[in-house]
Design a protein around this motif. Structure first.
Motif, mmCIF file in Angstrom:
data_model
loop_
_atom_site.group_PDB
_atom_site.id
_atom_site.type_symbol
_atom_site.label_atom_id
_atom_site.label_comp_id
_atom_site.label_asym_id
_atom_site.label_seq_id
_atom_site.Cartn_x
_atom_site.Cartn_y
_atom_site.Cartn_z
ATOM 1 N N ASN A 1 -1.006 17.337 -8.525
ATOM 2 C CA ASN A 1 -0.231 16.346 -9.285
ATOM 3 C C ASN A 1 -1.155 15.398 -10.046
ATOM 4 O O ASN A 1 -0.958 15.147 -11.242
ATOM 5 C CB ASN A 1 0.668 15.538 -8.341
ATOM 6 N N GLN A 2 -2.145 14.885 -9.354
ATOM 7 C CA GLN A 2 -3.074 13.941 -9.978
ATOM 8 C C GLN A 2 -3.912 14.635 -11.058
ATOM 9 O O GLN A 2 -4.138 14.074 -12.135
ATOM 10 C CB GLN A 2 -3.987 13.328 -8.924
ATOM 11 N N LEU A 3 -4.358 15.858 -10.777
ATOM 12 C CA LEU A 3 -5.152 16.592 -11.752
ATOM 13 C C LEU A 3 -4.371 16.842 -13.031
ATOM 14 O O LEU A 3 -4.841 16.515 -14.134
ATOM 15 C CB LEU A 3 -5.615 17.925 -11.155
ATOM 16 N N PHE A 4 -3.174 17.413 -12.908
ATOM 17 C CA PHE A 4 -2.439 17.810 -14.107
ATOM 18 C C PHE A 4 -1.809 16.625 -14.829
ATOM 19 O O PHE A 4 -1.548 16.704 -16.042
ATOM 20 C CB PHE A 4 -1.393 18.867 -13.750
ATOM 21 N N LYS A 5 -1.595 15.510 -14.123
ATOM 22 C CA LYS A 5 -1.178 14.292 -14.804
ATOM 23 C C LYS A 5 -2.293 13.817 -15.727
ATOM 24 O O LYS A 5 -2.051 13.430 -16.878
ATOM 25 C CB LYS A 5 -0.836 13.211 -13.781
ATOM 26 N N ARG A 6 -3.533 13.871 -15.211
ATOM 27 C CA ARG A 6 -4.692 13.472 -16.021
ATOM 28 C C ARG A 6 -4.914 14.452 -17.170
ATOM 29 O O ARG A 6 -5.189 14.048 -18.300
ATOM 30 C CB ARG A 6 -5.928 13.422 -15.123
ATOM 31 N N VAL A 7 -4.772 15.756 -16.898
ATOM 32 C CA VAL A 7 -4.955 16.775 -17.937
ATOM 33 C C VAL A 7 -3.927 16.582 -19.053
ATOM 34 O O VAL A 7 -4.257 16.631 -20.240
ATOM 35 C CB VAL A 7 -4.844 18.186 -17.333
ATOM 36 N N SER A 8 -2.678 16.346 -18.675
ATOM 37 C CA SER A 8 -1.621 16.153 -19.682
ATOM 38 C C SER A 8 -1.895 14.933 -20.533
ATOM 39 O O SER A 8 -1.685 14.940 -21.758
ATOM 40 C CB SER A 8 -0.264 16.024 -18.993
ATOM 41 N N SER A 9 -2.401 13.877 -19.884
ATOM 42 C CA SER A 9 -2.712 12.643 -20.615
ATOM 43 C C SER A 9 -3.846 12.866 -21.615
ATOM 44 O O SER A 9 -3.756 12.473 -22.781
ATOM 45 C CB SER A 9 -3.087 11.545 -19.621
ATOM 46 N N VAL A 10 -4.916 13.522 -21.156
ATOM 47 C CA VAL A 10 -6.056 13.798 -22.030
ATOM 48 C C VAL A 10 -5.649 14.761 -23.142
ATOM 49 O O VAL A 10 -6.045 14.602 -24.311
ATOM 50 C CB VAL A 10 -7.227 14.382 -21.201
ATOM 51 N N ASN A 11 -4.843 15.751 -22.781
ATOM 52 C CA ASN A 11 -4.409 16.747 -23.765
ATOM 53 C C ASN A 11 -3.578 16.089 -24.866
ATOM 54 O O ASN A 11 -3.667 16.455 -26.031
ATOM 55 C CB ASN A 11 -3.598 17.836 -23.055
ATOM 56 N N LYS A 12 -2.773 15.101 -24.476
ATOM 57 C CA LYS A 12 -1.920 14.414 -25.444
ATOM 58 C C LYS A 12 -2.711 13.476 -26.333
ATOM 59 O O LYS A 12 -2.467 13.379 -27.538
ATOM 60 C CB LYS A 12 -0.837 13.630 -24.700
ATOM 61 N N SER A 13 -3.706 12.787 -25.754
ATOM 62 C CA SER A 13 -4.444 11.772 -26.515
ATOM 63 C C SER A 13 -5.581 12.344 -27.350
ATOM 64 O O SER A 13 -5.835 11.885 -28.474
ATOM 65 C CB SER A 13 -4.993 10.703 -25.561
ATOM 66 N N THR A 14 -6.280 13.335 -26.831
ATOM 67 C CA THR A 14 -7.466 13.858 -27.547
ATOM 68 C C THR A 14 -7.443 15.373 -27.704
ATOM 69 O O THR A 14 -8.416 15.950 -28.165
ATOM 70 C CB THR A 14 -8.760 13.453 -26.809
ATOM 71 N N GLY A 15 -6.357 16.015 -27.296
ATOM 72 C CA GLY A 15 -6.274 17.482 -27.361
ATOM 73 C C GLY A 15 -5.847 18.003 -28.713
ATOM 74 O O GLY A 15 -5.979 17.287 -29.718
ATOM 75 N N PRO A 16 -5.365 19.249 -28.757
ATOM 76 C CA PRO A 16 -5.093 20.082 -27.582
ATOM 77 C C PRO A 16 -6.361 20.766 -27.056
ATOM 78 O O PRO A 16 -7.287 21.035 -27.811
ATOM 79 C CB PRO A 16 -4.106 21.125 -28.101
ATOM 80 N N PHE A 17 -6.372 21.048 -25.743
ATOM 81 C CA PHE A 17 -7.466 21.775 -25.116
ATOM 82 C C PHE A 17 -7.018 23.204 -24.806
ATOM 83 O O PHE A 17 -5.832 23.461 -24.566
ATOM 84 C CB PHE A 17 -7.921 21.064 -23.840
ATOM 85 N N ASP A 18 -7.975 24.112 -24.829
ATOM 86 C CA ASP A 18 -7.657 25.536 -24.696
ATOM 87 C C ASP A 18 -7.584 25.991 -23.245
ATOM 88 O O ASP A 18 -6.860 26.944 -22.935
ATOM 89 C CB ASP A 18 -8.703 26.378 -25.434
ATOM 90 N N ALA A 19 -8.327 25.371 -22.350
ATOM 91 C CA ALA A 19 -8.351 25.822 -20.960
ATOM 92 C C ALA A 19 -8.967 24.745 -20.076
ATOM 93 O O ALA A 19 -9.685 23.856 -20.553
ATOM 94 C CB ALA A 19 -9.132 27.121 -20.820
ATOM 95 N N LEU A 20 -8.681 24.866 -18.769
ATOM 96 C CA LEU A 20 -9.265 23.998 -17.747
ATOM 97 C C LEU A 20 -10.009 24.880 -16.752
ATOM 98 O O LEU A 20 -9.439 25.832 -16.217
ATOM 99 C CB LEU A 20 -8.160 23.210 -17.028
ATOM 100 N N LEU A 21 -11.282 24.565 -16.501
ATOM 101 C CA LEU A 21 -12.103 25.311 -15.547
ATOM 102 C C LEU A 21 -12.412 24.406 -14.361
ATOM 103 O O LEU A 21 -12.965 23.310 -14.545
ATOM 104 C CB LEU A 21 -13.402 25.774 -16.213
ATOM 105 N N CYS A 22 -12.071 24.851 -13.153
ATOM 106 C CA CYS A 22 -12.236 24.029 -11.952
ATOM 107 C C CYS A 22 -13.326 24.606 -11.052
ATOM 108 O O CYS A 22 -13.314 25.799 -10.743
ATOM 109 C CB CYS A 22 -10.926 23.955 -11.168
ATOM 110 N N VAL A 23 -14.244 23.750 -10.605
ATOM 111 C CA VAL A 23 -15.303 24.146 -9.676
ATOM 112 C C VAL A 23 -15.160 23.337 -8.400
ATOM 113 O O VAL A 23 -14.534 22.277 -8.382
ATOM 114 C CB VAL A 23 -16.706 23.943 -10.292
ATOM 115 N N GLY A 24 -15.751 23.831 -7.316
ATOM 116 C CA GLY A 24 -15.604 23.166 -6.033
ATOM 117 C C GLY A 24 -14.295 23.572 -5.365
ATOM 118 O O GLY A 24 -13.524 24.377 -5.897
ATOM 119 N N GLN A 25 -14.017 23.012 -4.195
ATOM 120 C CA GLN A 25 -12.844 23.404 -3.411
ATOM 121 C C GLN A 25 -11.554 23.142 -4.187
ATOM 122 O O GLN A 25 -11.252 22.015 -4.554
ATOM 123 C CB GLN A 25 -12.813 22.633 -2.079
#
Length: 607
Positions: free
Chosen positions: A17-41
């Motif tokens: 929830n926290q991740l995709f809320k932030r992604v949606s916010s960034v995507n709306k303000s400075t996007g669009p972005f093509d993909a999200l790559l996640c590292v770590g657990q």
């Protein structure tokens, strides 16, 4: 065309929830972005986050952009990943991710794929001495990445969960996060891999902090590497857990731009690792040229005195694995010919260098010295179960649950014929051994007879359509399962095939050896007598039965899709040179294979 825009995230730990809320916010303000790559657990670290996680997996919550992860461990991981592995849509060649749900993909094991023009390499899981089905990487995953490192081209992004040991060496001290050490969240194997792969960006998580290291130069490569360590999502210190980049794919960049080095570029941090990990031995050898240190791997045990190893000596890793070392006589580590011979005969790497192997019964290699004449293909007797497991995981073994059976056109006793994945042209076929075999040239004579029948049937089938058959095989000496490709070309272009292959070879700086015979069977028989299993080999069988072959030396760069690329040029289909760009949906594949099967039926030698 604008470069792709990519978001990077650190350990998610189930906080979707926290991740995709932030992604949606960034995507709306400075996007669009093509993909999200996640590292770590990626999976939850606490049970109370599992429900939130499952809401996304089961479609009750939506993922805003295509998301890829490699941290395949945490609460709920075995259940979710096991289900994804068994999904029929995820069977076969899936280096670009197994689909978990809409917009969520698991990058399993290790591999390399193209994402919006970017070459992306990855190693999922973590290093662990305890074998687990999910969450740890295997020796096979490491070997596959080493093989990919030998392919031409630059890897734009390399994803790992843990940091490489020693990445802060030679970095500006003021920029290093406080309290960082190699004691946890770091992996020396990743250090070795990143030194070989030399990506433009290396992204990792696990350490719990954000760190953007100064770019560093690579040995034997003109471009620099940038390391990014990302903090966990929602961390209490409010360190940066999401980062945006927009790199132009190296494949489209002019050389001058790729070779540019920013003013703050440092030397490689990995040239001093031997002093860090083996300080007791540091005084035993000259240290005036520290760049030698990345060419050794393990201490030579006293148990290896039979190979002439001195106490405390170290073998040159580059020489043992490839037969050559760019440092030459300047290398401070041992270029032991006997040790390399044992490696070529299939002796376990750990046993050669340490005198023992810690992988135990899971290791598929030999744990004793081999006499002259023993080949790499003769594994130790105790490896039969491992070979069975390897076959189960192979995409081409008919006994494997991963085989894409909907592509199969015809099945014989030793070979089956299948529609090629991402075919160059209609009726592009693969002739594949039913049993696990690395090439078609070393199989028994009875297999060769059957192969000849299949080839002749395809020739007649193509000729009936006004076309000629071109067969080619790329035999990588560390390859897994053979496939002989059959591509039909218009009869009017048949006379130009030899010339275009010879021209392509000249551009790569080598010459083909030509074997002329009255038919393919005679030519293959001669080729089999000349085949050296210690080398990789490319050969192509032309419509006039001439065979062009090229033995690829250990340190020679050779395009793995060479045959397809040349024929794509001949047919004016340069945009279809990469099979991945020609990938079809499963429904399209089923229809195409069924049509091929129906047309081929009257020519099928197995009917």
């Amino acid at each position: 065309m604008a470069p792709p825009r990519i978001l990077l995230s650190g350990d998610v730990q189930g906080r979707l929830n926290q991740l995709f809320k932030r992604v949606s916010s960034v995507n709306k303000s400075t996007g669009p972005f093509d993909a999200l790559l996640c590292v770590g657990q990626f999976f939850p670290d606490l049970p109370d986050r599992l429900e939130e996680f499952i809401d996304y997996v089961e479609g009750r919550s939506q993922i805003p952009i295509p998301t890829y992860f490699i941290g395949d461990y945490g609460i709920g991981a075995p259940k979710v990943l096991s289900a994804a592995s068994k999904d029929s849509a995820n069977q076969g060649f899936k280096m670009d991710g197994l689909k978990i749900c809409e917009n969520l993909y698991w990058l399993k094991g290790s591999g390399k794929f193209t994402l919006h023009g970017l070459s992306v390499g990855y190693l999922s899981g973590r290093n662990s001495s305890v074998g687990q089905q999910f969450g740890t990487y295997s020796q096979d995953d490491i070997d596959a990445l080493r093989a990919l490192a030998e392919e031409p081209g630059i890897v734009d992004l390399f994803l790992t969960n843990e940091w490489p040991s020693g990445v802060t060496n030679k970095a500006v001290a003021s920029g290093i996060p406080p309290g960082i050490s190699d004691s946890s969240g770091s992996d020396s194997t990743i250090t070795e891999l990143v030194a070989e792969i030399k990506p433009r960006y290396h992204i990792a998580g696990t350490k719990g902090v954000f760190y953007a290291r100064e770019p560093y130069s690579n040995i034997d490569a003109a471009h620099v590497t940038r390391f990014l360590g990302l903090a966990p999502v929602g961390n209490k210190d409010k360190q940066k857990f999401i980062h945006a980049i927009s790199p132009t794919p190296a494949s489209t960049m002019p050389a001058a731009e790729i070779h540019m080095k920013p003013q703050n570029t440092t030397l490689s941090p990995y040239t001093m690792l031997e002093q860090t990990y083996h300080s007791k031995d540091a005084a035993k050898r000259p240290s005036d040229d520290v760049s030698d240190s990345q060419y050794w791997r393990y201490d030579v045990s006293k148990k290896r005195q039979k190979l002439g190893a001195g106490d405390g000596d170290k073998l040159c890793f580059k020489f043992i694995s490839s037969g050559s070392c760019p440092r030459g006589e300047k290398c401070n580590f041992r270029h032991d010919v006997d040790s390399r011979e044992q490696f070529l005969r299939g002796v376990c790497f750990d046993f050669i260098n340490k005198g023992k192997c810690e992988r135990g019964p899971d290791c598929t290699f030999k744990h004793s010295l081999q006499d002259e004449g023993e080949s790499f293909s003769h594994r130790r007797a105790g490896s039969e179960n491992a070979n069975v497991n390897r076959s189960k995981e192979c995409w081409f073994c008919m006994s494997s649950p991963n085989v894409e059976s909907h592509l199969i056109i015809s099945v014989g006793e030793n070979y089956y014929c299948a529609l090629a994945k991402g075919p160059l042209v209609e009726d592009h076929a693969l002739i594949i051994p039913i049993e696990h075999s690395p090439n078609t040239l070393s199989l028994p004579p009875e297999c060769e007879i059957e192969l000849g029948r299949v080839q002749n049937s395809l020739k007649m089938y193509y000729k009936n359509q006004g076309k000629e058959a071109v067969f080619f095989e790329w035999i990588y000496k560390r390859g897994t399962h053979a496939n002989l490709q059959a591509i039909p070309i218009p009869s009017s272009r048949a006379s130009a095939v030899q010339d275009i292959f010879i021209l392509a070879a000249e551009k790569l700086g080598f010459e083909f050896v030509a074997l002329k015979s009255n038919n393919n069977s005679e030519g293959r028989k001669l080729l089999r007598t000349q085949f050296d299993r210690k080398l990789s080999l490319f050969y192509v069988e032309l419509p006039d039965s001439t065979i062009l072959s090229h033995a690829v030396e250990e340190n020679e760069k050779f395009p793995v899709q060479f045959g397809r690329e040349v024929l794509a040029g001949l047919l004016n289909m340069a945009d279809r040179a990469d099979w991945r760009k020609c990938a079809l949906s499963k429904e399209e594949e089923i229809k195409m294979a069924e049509a091929f099967r129906n047309r081929f039926e009257e020519f099928d030698p197995n009917q």
